[in-house]
Design a protein around this motif. Structure first.
Motif, short mmCIF file in Angstrom:
data_model
loop_
_atom_site.label_atom_id
_atom_site.label_comp_id
_atom_site.label_asym_id
_atom_site.label_seq_id
_atom_site.Cartn_x
_atom_site.Cartn_y
_atom_site.Cartn_z
N VAL A 76 -65.75 -10.34 -18.83
CA VAL A 76 -66.93 -9.49 -18.96
C VAL A 76 -67.98 -9.94 -17.95
CG1 VAL A 76 -68.71 -8.58 -20.50
CG2 VAL A 76 -66.42 -9.12 -21.40
N LEU A 77 -68.34 -9.02 -17.07
CA LEU A 77 -69.29 -9.30 -16.00
C LEU A 77 -70.61 -8.59 -16.28
CD1 LEU A 77 -66.27 -9.20 -14.82
CD2 LEU A 77 -67.39 -9.36 -12.63
N PHE A 78 -71.70 -9.30 -16.01
CA PHE A 78 -73.04 -8.75 -16.15
C PHE A 78 -73.64 -8.66 -14.75
CE2 PHE A 78 -72.01 -10.13 -20.31
CZ PHE A 78 -72.75 -9.34 -21.18
N TYR A 79 -73.89 -7.44 -14.29
CA TYR A 79 -74.44 -7.20 -12.95
C TYR A 79 -75.91 -6.84 -13.08
CZ TYR A 79 -69.94 -7.31 -10.56
OH TYR A 79 -68.74 -7.69 -10.02
N HIS A 80 -76.77 -7.72 -12.55
CA HIS A 80 -78.22 -7.60 -12.62
C HIS A 80 -78.71 -6.93 -11.34
CE1 HIS A 80 -82.14 -10.04 -13.61
NE2 HIS A 80 -82.37 -8.75 -13.44
N LEU A 81 -79.11 -5.67 -11.46
CA LEU A 81 -79.58 -4.89 -10.31
C LEU A 81 -81.02 -5.26 -9.99
CD1 LEU A 81 -78.13 -1.53 -11.58
CD2 LEU A 81 -77.38 -2.69 -9.50
N HIS A 110 -81.23 -5.71 -23.80
CA HIS A 110 -79.90 -5.30 -24.25
C HIS A 110 -78.82 -6.18 -23.59
CE1 HIS A 110 -76.22 -2.79 -24.28
NE2 HIS A 110 -76.61 -2.56 -25.51
N ALA A 111 -78.97 -6.46 -22.31
CA ALA A 111 -77.99 -7.30 -21.61
C ALA A 111 -77.94 -8.70 -22.23
CB ALA A 111 -78.32 -7.38 -20.13
N ARG A 112 -79.09 -9.24 -22.55
CA ARG A 112 -79.13 -10.57 -23.19
C ARG A 112 -78.40 -10.55 -24.54
NH1 ARG A 112 -84.57 -10.32 -21.26
NH2 ARG A 112 -84.77 -11.66 -19.43
N GLU A 113 -78.66 -9.50 -25.32
CA GLU A 113 -77.99 -9.37 -26.62
C GLU A 113 -76.48 -9.24 -26.44
OE1 GLU A 113 -79.72 -5.96 -28.50
OE2 GLU A 113 -81.72 -6.85 -28.54
N PHE A 151 -85.89 -4.01 -13.60
CA PHE A 151 -87.24 -3.51 -13.85
C PHE A 151 -87.34 -2.69 -15.13
CE2 PHE A 151 -86.54 -4.09 -9.32
CZ PHE A 151 -87.49 -5.07 -9.07
N ASP A 152 -86.30 -2.74 -15.95
CA ASP A 152 -86.29 -2.03 -17.23
C ASP A 152 -86.17 -3.08 -18.34
OD1 ASP A 152 -85.26 -0.74 -19.62
OD2 ASP A 152 -84.85 1.02 -18.38
#
Length: 150
Positions: free
Chosen positions: A4-9, A120-123, A113-114
């Motif tokens: 599972v990858l989290f991509y931070h724009l 939500h990503a942290r959760e 910036f949201d």
């Protein structure tokens, strides 16, 4: 378990970053589902994937169209959409998937910036880590390249 990858724009919009990641998935022979939070966003991304480049094409469709099972990339608003038998599930704009077990990869893309997407990503990081998935965090550099962070 899925990777599972989290991509931070941080340097580009989803519309600019998503097509390249979808191209990479197709190049690996993977089928993809992209889960959106609204029909408007799904339809907007549908338009983006038709027009993002004059030199390439991403074969795709939405779950509002006929024959979703035949789409290499399927855009949906449903967490339970598996019609195209995807190997990879992308979640955008704070979409929440079901269980990612059975996927090769799950990908969360979220806008720096949201604040709602960031929370939500942290959760979801905690949810996926607790589920036993291998989780990694990627952030854009100033030149829009993805850098794996620890």
């Amino acid at each position: 378990m899925a990777e599972v990858l989290f991509y931070h724009l941080t340097e580009s919009r989803l519309e600019d970053a998503l097509p390249e990641l979808l191209q990479r998935s197709l190049a690996r022979g993977w089928r993809v589902v992209v889960q959106c939070t609204s029909e408007e966003r799904r339809d907007s991304l549908d338009n983006v994937l038709w027009t993002f480049s004059e030199e390439s094409f991403l074969p795709h469709g939405t779950d509002a169209e006929a024959h979703p099972e035949s789409q290499p990339i399927l855009l949906t608003t449903r967490a339970d959409q598996f019609a195209n038998k995807p190997d990879v599930r992308f979640m955008v704009d704070g979409a929440t998937p079901g269980d990612l077990t059975g996927y090769i990869r799950g990908v969360y893309m979220f806008d720096a910036f949201d604040t709602d997407q960031m929370a939500h990503a942290r959760e979801q990081w905690q949810v996926e880590k607790s589920a036993g998935h291998e989780v990694t965090y990627w952030q854009q550099s100033e030149d829009r390249r993805w850098i794996k962070k620890r």
